[in-house]
Design a protein around this motif. Structure first.
Motif, PDB file in Angstrom:
ATOM      1  N   MET A   1       9.771  14.306  -6.504  1.00 19.18           N
ATOM      2  CA  MET A   1       9.282  14.843  -5.241  1.00 19.18           C
ATOM      3  C   MET A   1       9.455  13.755  -4.186  1.00 19.18           C
ATOM      4  O   MET A   1       9.645  12.591  -4.520  1.00 19.18           O
ATOM      5  CB  MET A   1       7.812  15.272  -5.344  1.00 19.18           C
ATOM      6  CG  MET A   1       6.863  14.156  -5.726  1.00 19.18           C
ATOM      7  SD  MET A   1       5.176  14.753  -5.978  1.00 19.18           S
ATOM      8  CE  MET A   1       5.410  15.717  -7.482  1.00 19.18           C
ATOM      9  N   THR A   2       9.433  14.145  -2.947  1.00 21.44           N
ATOM     10  CA  THR A   2       9.632  13.172  -1.879  1.00 21.44           C
ATOM     11  C   THR A   2       8.511  12.137  -1.920  1.00 21.44           C
ATOM     12  O   THR A   2       7.328  12.486  -1.790  1.00 21.44           O
ATOM     13  CB  THR A   2       9.644  13.867  -0.513  1.00 21.44           C
ATOM     14  OG1 THR A   2      10.662  14.862  -0.508  1.00 21.44           O
ATOM     15  CG2 THR A   2       9.922  12.851   0.581  1.00 21.44           C
ATOM     16  N   PRO A   3       8.859  10.862  -2.153  1.00 23.09           N
ATOM     17  CA  PRO A   3       7.816   9.835  -2.283  1.00 23.09           C
ATOM     18  C   PRO A   3       7.230   9.445  -0.934  1.00 23.09           C
ATOM     19  O   PRO A   3       7.834   9.653   0.124  1.00 23.09           O
ATOM     20  CB  PRO A   3       8.570   8.663  -2.913  1.00 23.09           C
ATOM     21  CG  PRO A   3       9.986   8.831  -2.446  1.00 23.09           C
ATOM     22  CD  PRO A   3      10.209  10.317  -2.341  1.00 23.09           C
ATOM     23  N   ASP A   4       6.035   8.864  -1.010  1.00 24.31           N
ATOM     24  CA  ASP A   4       5.417   8.356   0.212  1.00 24.31           C
ATOM     25  C   ASP A   4       5.964   6.966   0.508  1.00 24.31           C
ATOM     26  O   ASP A   4       6.927   6.508  -0.114  1.00 24.31           O
ATOM     27  CB  ASP A   4       3.898   8.346   0.093  1.00 24.31           C
ATOM     28  CG  ASP A   4       3.418   7.479  -1.075  1.00 24.31           C
ATOM     29  OD1 ASP A   4       4.226   6.694  -1.609  1.00 24.31           O
ATOM     30  OD2 ASP A   4       2.238   7.595  -1.446  1.00 24.31           O
ATOM     31  N   GLU A   5       5.366   6.270   1.416  1.00 27.71           N
ATOM     32  CA  GLU A   5       5.879   4.961   1.835  1.00 27.71           C
ATOM     33  C   GLU A   5       5.916   3.973   0.680  1.00 27.71           C
ATOM     34  O   GLU A   5       6.874   3.207   0.540  1.00 27.71           O
ATOM     35  CB  GLU A   5       5.019   4.422   2.974  1.00 27.71           C
ATOM     36  CG  GLU A   5       5.516   3.093   3.541  1.00 27.71           C
ATOM     37  CD  GLU A   5       4.685   2.628   4.706  1.00 27.71           C
ATOM     38  OE1 GLU A   5       4.903   1.491   5.164  1.00 27.71           O
ATOM     39  OE2 GLU A   5       3.813   3.395   5.162  1.00 27.71           O
ATOM     40  N   ARG A   6       4.886   3.994  -0.171  1.00 27.04           N
ATOM     41  CA  ARG A   6       4.866   3.085  -1.313  1.00 27.04           C
ATOM     42  C   ARG A   6       5.960   3.427  -2.317  1.00 27.04           C
ATOM     43  O   ARG A   6       6.587   2.546  -2.904  1.00 27.04           O
ATOM     44  CB  ARG A   6       3.496   3.132  -1.996  1.00 27.04           C
ATOM     45  CG  ARG A   6       2.359   2.574  -1.163  1.00 27.04           C
ATOM     46  CD  ARG A   6       1.044   2.784  -1.859  1.00 27.04           C
ATOM     47  NE  ARG A   6       0.784   4.220  -2.099  1.00 27.04           N
ATOM     48  CZ  ARG A   6      -0.231   4.689  -2.816  1.00 27.04           C
ATOM     49  NH1 ARG A   6      -1.099   3.835  -3.360  1.00 27.04           N
ATOM     50  NH2 ARG A   6      -0.394   5.997  -2.976  1.00 27.04           N
ATOM     51  N   GLY A   7       6.231   4.708  -2.496  1.00 28.44           N
ATOM     52  CA  GLY A   7       7.260   5.118  -3.447  1.00 28.44           C
ATOM     53  C   GLY A   7       8.674   4.866  -2.972  1.00 28.44           C
ATOM     54  O   GLY A   7       9.614   4.861  -3.776  1.00 28.44           O
ATOM     55  N   ARG A   8       8.828   4.656  -1.664  1.00 33.38           N
ATOM     56  CA  ARG A   8      10.162   4.370  -1.134  1.00 33.38           C
ATOM     57  C   ARG A   8      10.538   2.902  -1.269  1.00 33.38           C
ATOM     58  O   ARG A   8      11.669   2.515  -0.990  1.00 33.38           O
ATOM     59  CB  ARG A   8      10.246   4.803   0.326  1.00 33.38           C
ATOM     60  CG  ARG A   8      10.268   6.326   0.510  1.00 33.38           C
ATOM     61  CD  ARG A   8      10.653   6.703   1.917  1.00 33.38           C
ATOM     62  NE  ARG A   8       9.624   6.331   2.893  1.00 33.38           N
ATOM     63  CZ  ARG A   8       8.626   7.129   3.253  1.00 33.38           C
ATOM     64  NH1 ARG A   8       8.500   8.337   2.710  1.00 33.38           N
ATOM     65  NH2 ARG A   8       7.738   6.737   4.155  1.00 33.38           N
ATOM     66  N   LEU A   9       9.592   2.087  -1.701  1.00 34.08           N
ATOM     67  CA  LEU A   9       9.905   0.674  -1.948  1.00 34.08           C
ATOM     68  C   LEU A   9      10.715   0.547  -3.233  1.00 34.08           C
ATOM     69  O   LEU A   9      10.551   1.337  -4.167  1.00 34.08           O
ATOM     70  CB  LEU A   9       8.610  -0.137  -2.062  1.00 34.08           C
ATOM     71  CG  LEU A   9       7.759  -0.234  -0.799  1.00 34.08           C
ATOM     72  CD1 LEU A   9       6.450  -0.955  -1.101  1.00 34.08           C
ATOM     73  CD2 LEU A   9       8.532  -0.933   0.306  1.00 34.08           C
ATOM     74  N   PRO A  10      11.593  -0.444  -3.316  1.00 35.71           N
ATOM     75  CA  PRO A  10      12.430  -0.591  -4.523  1.00 35.71           C
ATOM     76  C   PRO A  10      11.604  -0.965  -5.744  1.00 35.71           C
ATOM     77  O   PRO A  10      10.650  -1.753  -5.657  1.00 35.71           O
ATOM     78  CB  PRO A  10      13.411  -1.695  -4.139  1.00 35.71           C
ATOM     79  CG  PRO A  10      12.741  -2.457  -3.047  1.00 35.71           C
ATOM     80  CD  PRO A  10      11.904  -1.466  -2.299  1.00 35.71           C
TER      81      PRO A  10
END
Length: 388
Positions: free
Chosen positions: A167-176
């Motif tokens: 699912m579309t991640p939030d800001e934390r999930g977009r980190l490598p």
């Protein structure tokens, strides 16, 4: 699964290798400033920029060396080569070697030469242009995905991780995810992100690699050829939570993958040879040891030359002796016989045997003395006592 046309050697477990491209201005100055700062902070023991005249090839741009200590007493030597300016920046190649097998928890050699800052421009993969420390989203078209993944594993330099966003991640999930890896691994990983609706098309492209990415999970791409012990199921993680938490199972899979006995990347053999044989940054003890090795090598070469000179001198003396015997007898010197020689004999042994045969032949041709000489000149008496 694809196969490689040639087999590359397996590196020592004490080696650490990486390659990239710097796309910003003045990379030489960036390296110099980083080394000087770490030397002033006593993070590294010493560093040196190798003069152009001492580099192994005129094609080399700049060469930097550094030495530091890890785990209290383990010395690490590293050599960074910056190629000359290209169309898309300057490629760099880093080879480091420790006194014992490499521990992934040790500091990354990259951070000795390059600043580990978010806006630094040294972290581009030289083949694809993707970033090591950022998330790289896969393209939309099937053919573009295939081309990108093939190029990503080319040469065997990088660890390629494919992560599906369920699912579309939030800001934390977009980190490598790579930022949570052991220090010596995070600068070698290229993280490919699959959008939620791309799973089917990406898995079609992954068939040629013999792997599949689970929904909401991740998988590691094997290089070509795949290392011994690689099993796709062992390096596939069913669930990766992109919520900023540490993905323990994924980190474990990446760590195990990094320790597999993979072949040397393309072009790495020359870098390892330069690190070991062209090393300039030596301590006083290392300089003395090198001078002793050179003295021993020169002594051995001088002994070999002396032995060769003595053998030639002995052969020449035998030749003069044989020629003297022939001249004494007034005999015409015969042509050199064409005799088969054993393949194991040395040239000196062959020449000595020939000269000995010539000497024996000359002695056999020498005129006989005493009574035999009287008959030869016709002055001897007949058997009945009368003269001729």
């Amino acid at each position: 699964m694809r196969s490689s046309p040639s087999v590359r050697p397996t590196p020592s477990p004490a080696l650490w290798l990486a390659r990239g491209r710097h796309t910003g201005p003045a990379p030489d100055d960036v390296v110099r400033r980083t080394l000087q700062r770490l030397k002033a902070d006593e993070t590294i023991d010493d560093h040196r920029e190798v003069p152009d005249a001492e580099t192994a090839s005129s094609a080399d741009g700049s060469v930097f060396e550094a030495r530091w200590t890890v785990a209290g007493s383990v010395t690490v030597r590293a050599r960074l080569t910056l190629a000359r300016e290209g169309e898309h920046g300057r490629e760099w190649l880093l080879a480091a070697e420790a006194e014992r097998p490499w521990d992934l928890e040790w500091p990354s050699p990259v951070t000795v030469f390059w600043p580990d800052e978010p806006d630094a421009s040294w972290d581009h993969d030289p083949v694809t242009g993707l970033r090591f420390r950022q998330v790289n989203h896969l393209p939309e078209e099937d053919k573009d995905i295939r081309r990108l993944l093939r190029n990503s594993v080319r040469g065997g330099w990088t660890v390629n991780l494919v992560v599906h966003e369920a699912m579309t991640p939030d800001e934390r999930g977009r980190l490598p995810v790579a930022r949570m890896l052991p220090p010596s691994l995070r600068h070698r990983v290229v993280e490919h992100r699959v959008a939620p609706d791309q799973l089917r098309i990406v898995n079609r492209a992954l068939r040629e690699f013999g792997v599949q990415v689970p929904r909401g999970g991740a998988v590691l791409l094997p290089p070509a050829p795949a290392p011994d012990g690689f099993d796709a199921d062992d390096f596939s993680v069913r669930t990766v939570f992109l919520d900023g938490s540490r993905p323990t199972e994924l980190v474990d899979a990446l760590t195990r993958f990094a320790t597999l006995p993979t072949p040397l990347p393309d072009g790495a053999e020359e870098a390892v040879t330069a690190l070991r044989e062209d090393w300039q940054l030596m301590t006083l003890e290392e300089q003395l040891a090198r001078e002793r090795r050179l003295v021993a090598m020169y002594t051995e070469a001088l002994d070999a030359m002396t032995k060769s000179r003595d053998l030639y001198r002995e052969a020449a003396e035998r030749a003069h002796e044989a020629l003297a015997v022939y001249r004494e007898n007034g005999t015409e010197i015969p042509a050199r016989p064409q005799l088969p020689t054993p393949p194991q004999s040395s040239p000196f042994q062959q020449l000595t045997r020939r000269l000995e045969r010539l000497k024996d032949t000359a002695r056999a041709l020498r005129p006989a003395s005493s009574g035999d000489g009287a008959e030869a000149d016709g002055t001897g008496e007949r058997p009945d006592g009368s003269g001729r």
